[in-house]
Motif scaffolding. Structure first.
Motif, mmCIF file in Angstrom:
data_model
loop_
_atom_site.group_PDB
_atom_site.id
_atom_site.type_symbol
_atom_site.label_atom_id
_atom_site.label_comp_id
_atom_site.label_asym_id
_atom_site.label_seq_id
_atom_site.Cartn_x
_atom_site.Cartn_y
_atom_site.Cartn_z
ATOM 1 N N ALA A 75 -22.821 4.184 24.493
ATOM 2 C CA ALA A 75 -21.911 4.766 25.188
ATOM 3 C C ALA A 75 -22.283 6.089 25.917
ATOM 4 C CB ALA A 75 -21.133 5.326 23.836
ATOM 5 N N ARG A 76 -21.426 5.898 27.077
ATOM 6 C CA ARG A 76 -21.584 7.229 27.782
ATOM 7 C C ARG A 76 -21.244 8.609 27.142
ATOM 8 N NH1 ARG A 76 -19.072 3.525 30.736
ATOM 9 N NH2 ARG A 76 -17.093 4.487 30.313
ATOM 10 N N THR A 77 -22.397 9.176 26.704
ATOM 11 C CA THR A 77 -22.105 10.387 25.727
ATOM 12 C C THR A 77 -22.552 11.828 26.208
ATOM 13 O OG1 THR A 77 -22.663 8.699 24.036
ATOM 14 C CG2 THR A 77 -22.686 11.224 23.109
ATOM 15 N N ARG A 78 -21.667 12.843 25.997
ATOM 16 C CA ARG A 78 -22.151 14.170 26.138
ATOM 17 C C ARG A 78 -22.099 14.969 24.812
ATOM 18 N NH1 ARG A 78 -17.536 17.745 28.881
ATOM 19 N NH2 ARG A 78 -15.620 16.551 28.368
ATOM 20 N N MET A 79 -22.816 15.986 24.889
ATOM 21 C CA MET A 79 -22.817 17.032 23.598
ATOM 22 C C MET A 79 -22.197 18.135 23.907
ATOM 23 S SD MET A 79 -23.817 17.211 20.210
ATOM 24 C CE MET A 79 -23.226 18.435 19.538
ATOM 25 N N ILE A 80 -21.373 18.811 23.144
ATOM 26 C CA ILE A 80 -20.804 20.071 23.285
ATOM 27 C C ILE A 80 -20.997 20.750 21.936
ATOM 28 C CG2 ILE A 80 -18.807 21.424 23.399
ATOM 29 C CD1 ILE A 80 -17.546 18.757 24.860
ATOM 30 N N GLY A 81 -21.948 21.991 22.249
ATOM 31 C CA GLY A 81 -22.474 22.832 20.849
ATOM 32 C C GLY A 81 -23.036 23.877 21.252
ATOM 33 N N VAL A 114 -28.433 11.528 25.956
ATOM 34 C CA VAL A 114 -27.167 12.442 25.836
ATOM 35 C C VAL A 114 -27.050 13.265 27.022
ATOM 36 C CG1 VAL A 114 -25.748 13.988 24.364
ATOM 37 C CG2 VAL A 114 -27.168 12.196 23.377
ATOM 38 N N LEU A 115 -25.891 13.600 27.679
ATOM 39 C CA LEU A 115 -25.579 14.723 28.657
ATOM 40 C C LEU A 115 -25.457 16.034 27.929
ATOM 41 C CD1 LEU A 115 -22.961 12.908 31.018
ATOM 42 C CD2 LEU A 115 -25.533 12.913 30.990
ATOM 43 N N THR A 116 -26.392 16.974 28.225
ATOM 44 C CA THR A 116 -26.367 18.064 27.484
ATOM 45 C C THR A 116 -25.796 19.312 28.399
ATOM 46 O OG1 THR A 116 -28.789 18.802 28.416
ATOM 47 C CG2 THR A 116 -28.381 17.370 26.422
ATOM 48 N N GLU A 117 -25.480 19.220 29.504
ATOM 49 C CA GLU A 117 -24.681 20.339 30.239
ATOM 50 C C GLU A 117 -23.876 21.133 29.428
ATOM 51 O OE1 GLU A 117 -25.116 17.350 31.364
ATOM 52 O OE2 GLU A 117 -26.241 17.238 32.877
ATOM 53 N N ASP A 118 -23.057 20.541 28.628
ATOM 54 C CA ASP A 118 -22.127 21.539 27.899
ATOM 55 C C ASP A 118 -22.657 21.879 26.769
ATOM 56 O OD1 ASP A 118 -19.954 21.239 29.593
ATOM 57 O OD2 ASP A 118 -19.800 18.931 29.047
ATOM 58 N N ILE A 119 -23.902 22.176 26.384
ATOM 59 C CA ILE A 119 -24.356 22.999 25.146
ATOM 60 C C ILE A 119 -24.827 24.374 25.779
ATOM 61 C CG2 ILE A 119 -26.625 22.951 23.728
ATOM 62 C CD1 ILE A 119 -26.764 20.042 24.106
#
Length: 279
Positions: free
Chosen positions: A56-62, A82-87
């Motif tokens: 899956a195209r996945t991004r992490m927000i945390g 995982v895309l991590t720009e929103d961490i």
């Protein structure tokens, strides 16, 4: 291989410190002879890593701390795809989970939330076609905010077990729990769709308290069950978003969970999602 599913995971990111021992201690008891390991963890990060590895195209927000552990956790997520720009980088130290695992794969876990308490949605937007998966290792206020802001498919892994605000139960397209959590959150009887895992006895889907699907578990002798529920949650969310019929989605999620228990890591490698689909 990328599948036709976009997923944002909003949740916890922890450094796992794990002691593998012959048996879990009773209250006040010390059990020696353990082996200590350090690895990436946190329910949110585990689910994001699993989803990305499944395709899956996945991004992490945390949020993580400005420390070595935080940098290692972000690096591990990137390595999983995982895309991590929103961490975000918080003032608090990176969250930590202290885990004990016995010879049968059973575990006890204590979580120090740290930076996870500062996770937020500043500057974050969600697309209509993007599924959002969250858990309860972040603040309930943030989970409630997600219920109000997410325009598309919204899934909640209600773990650890806590009473859920009515607006979260009413809004969630999917709530995922194990059998203990299901018994501790009676309001789930009224939820739109609830997945319940029963360990070696399989898993079920309930709509407004009525069972609509069941799938047998795959027989396994577990190495560790720490990441199994997170892998199941990621896989089931992907399966339902791919419009699989409920029983087939459950079967795929059970197969992914079964693969997870054969690895000591909370963020194990997985084959592409299609490999777990039964004919």
């Amino acid at each position: 291989m990328t599948i036709d599913c976009s997923l944002a995971v909003v949740g916890s990111i922890n450094a796992d410190i794990t002691a593998t021992i012959s048996r879990l201690p009773t209250t006040g008891e010390t059990v020696g002879g353990g082996m200590l390991t350090r690895s990436p963890g946190g329910k949110g990060a585990n689910q994001a890593a699993a989803a990305a590895r499944l395709g899956a195209r996945t991004r992490m927000i945390g949020a993580v701390g400005d420390d070595a552990e935080g940098r290692e956790m972000v690096k591990a997520l990137r390595a999983a795809g995982v895309l991590t720009e929103d961490i975000a980088e918080a003032d608090a130290p990176t969250g930590t989970a202290l885990i004990m695992v016995d010879a049968h794969g059973e575990n006890q876990i204590a979580v120090c939330e740290g930076a996870n308490t500062e996770a937020g949605l500043d500057g974050v937007e969600f697309a209509d076609d993007e599924a959002v998966l969250t858990q309860l290792e972040i603040s309930m206020d943030l989970v409630t905010e997600l219920a109000a802001r997410v325009p598309g498919f919204f899934a909640v892994n209600a773990a650890p077990a806590l009473p859920l605000p009515a607006e979260v139960v009413d809004r969630a397209d999917l709530i995922i729990v194990n059998e203990t959590e299901y018994s501790l959150i009676p309001q789930l009887q009224e939820a739109r769709l609830v997945a319940v895992t029963f360990g070696s006895r399989g898993s079920s889907l309930f709509a407004r308290g009525e069972q609509i699907a069941f799938a047998e578990a795959l027989p396994r002798t577990p190495v560790s069950t720490v990441g199994a529920g997170d892998a199941f949650a990621a896989a089931l969310t992907i399966g339902l978003r791919m419009s699989l019929v409920p029983e087939r989605a459950l079967c795929a999620a059970n197969a992914v969970g079964a693969a997870a228990v054969m690895d000591a890591a909370a963020q194990p490698a997985f084959d592409p999602f299609e490999a777990y689909l039964s004919d």
